[in-house]
Design a protein around this motif. Sequence first.
Motif, short mmCIF file in Angstrom:
data_model
loop_
_atom_site.label_atom_id
_atom_site.label_comp_id
_atom_site.label_asym_id
_atom_site.label_seq_id
_atom_site.Cartn_x
_atom_site.Cartn_y
_atom_site.Cartn_z
N MET A 80 43.31 33.03 42.71
CA MET A 80 41.90 33.26 42.45
C MET A 80 41.19 33.70 43.72
O MET A 80 40.35 34.58 43.70
CB MET A 80 41.24 32.00 41.89
N LEU A 138 42.03 37.29 44.20
CA LEU A 138 41.28 38.12 43.26
C LEU A 138 39.83 38.22 43.67
O LEU A 138 39.26 39.30 43.72
CB LEU A 138 41.38 37.56 41.83
N THR A 139 39.22 37.10 43.99
CA THR A 139 37.81 37.08 44.36
C THR A 139 37.55 38.00 45.55
O THR A 139 36.58 38.77 45.55
CB THR A 139 37.35 35.65 44.68
N LEU A 149 37.38 41.71 44.58
CA LEU A 149 36.26 42.15 43.74
C LEU A 149 35.11 42.51 44.67
O LEU A 149 34.11 41.82 44.75
CB LEU A 149 35.86 41.05 42.75
N TYR A 162 27.91 42.05 38.20
CA TYR A 162 29.11 41.26 38.41
C TYR A 162 29.97 41.92 39.47
O TYR A 162 30.07 43.15 39.54
CB TYR A 162 29.93 41.17 37.11
N ASP A 222 36.29 39.19 36.89
CA ASP A 222 36.68 37.79 36.84
C ASP A 222 36.81 37.35 35.39
O ASP A 222 36.07 37.80 34.51
CB ASP A 222 35.62 36.95 37.58
N ASN A 231 35.85 34.75 33.97
CA ASN A 231 34.70 34.02 33.46
C ASN A 231 33.63 34.91 32.85
O ASN A 231 32.70 34.43 32.23
CB ASN A 231 34.08 33.16 34.56
N ASP A 240 42.48 34.57 33.70
CA ASP A 240 42.28 34.76 35.14
C ASP A 240 41.34 35.91 35.41
O ASP A 240 40.45 35.82 36.24
CB ASP A 240 43.64 35.00 35.80
N HIS A 241 41.56 37.04 34.72
CA HIS A 241 40.70 38.21 34.92
C HIS A 241 40.82 39.16 33.73
O HIS A 241 41.71 39.03 32.90
CB HIS A 241 41.03 38.93 36.24
#
Length: 113
Positions: A6, A9-10, A13, A39, A67, A69, A107-108
């Motif tokens: 994560m 990934l974060t 982005l 986002y 993401d 979420n 996850d994404h």
Amino acid sequence: ILEELMGHLTSSLNQTIALETFHSHDQYGDASYNAAATYPARIERRIKKVISLQGQEAVSNTLIILDGNVSLDEFGRDRITLPADMGSKQPVILSIEDARDESGVNDHWEVST
């Protein structure tokens, strides 16, 4: 390990998209949208054949990674606006794929336009 993934990934982005979620269709079939929210995203230009949400072959020229979420309409009716340095275009969403981790949590998202 998940936290490492994560975190990776974060950090990738590093661009921003505006997302207007689909609200409804009016009596004439025109779509209305909720207010735009921004986002973090990763946007990659590439040419790839995908199966569209309608089940047909289509050619995608952009991949947008979001993401897990983020809430997306499963029918691709949301409206995405790319950043100004990419022309502020609002490409048609061709396909949406979720990428789940080993525990089954999303996850994404991978959105092909």
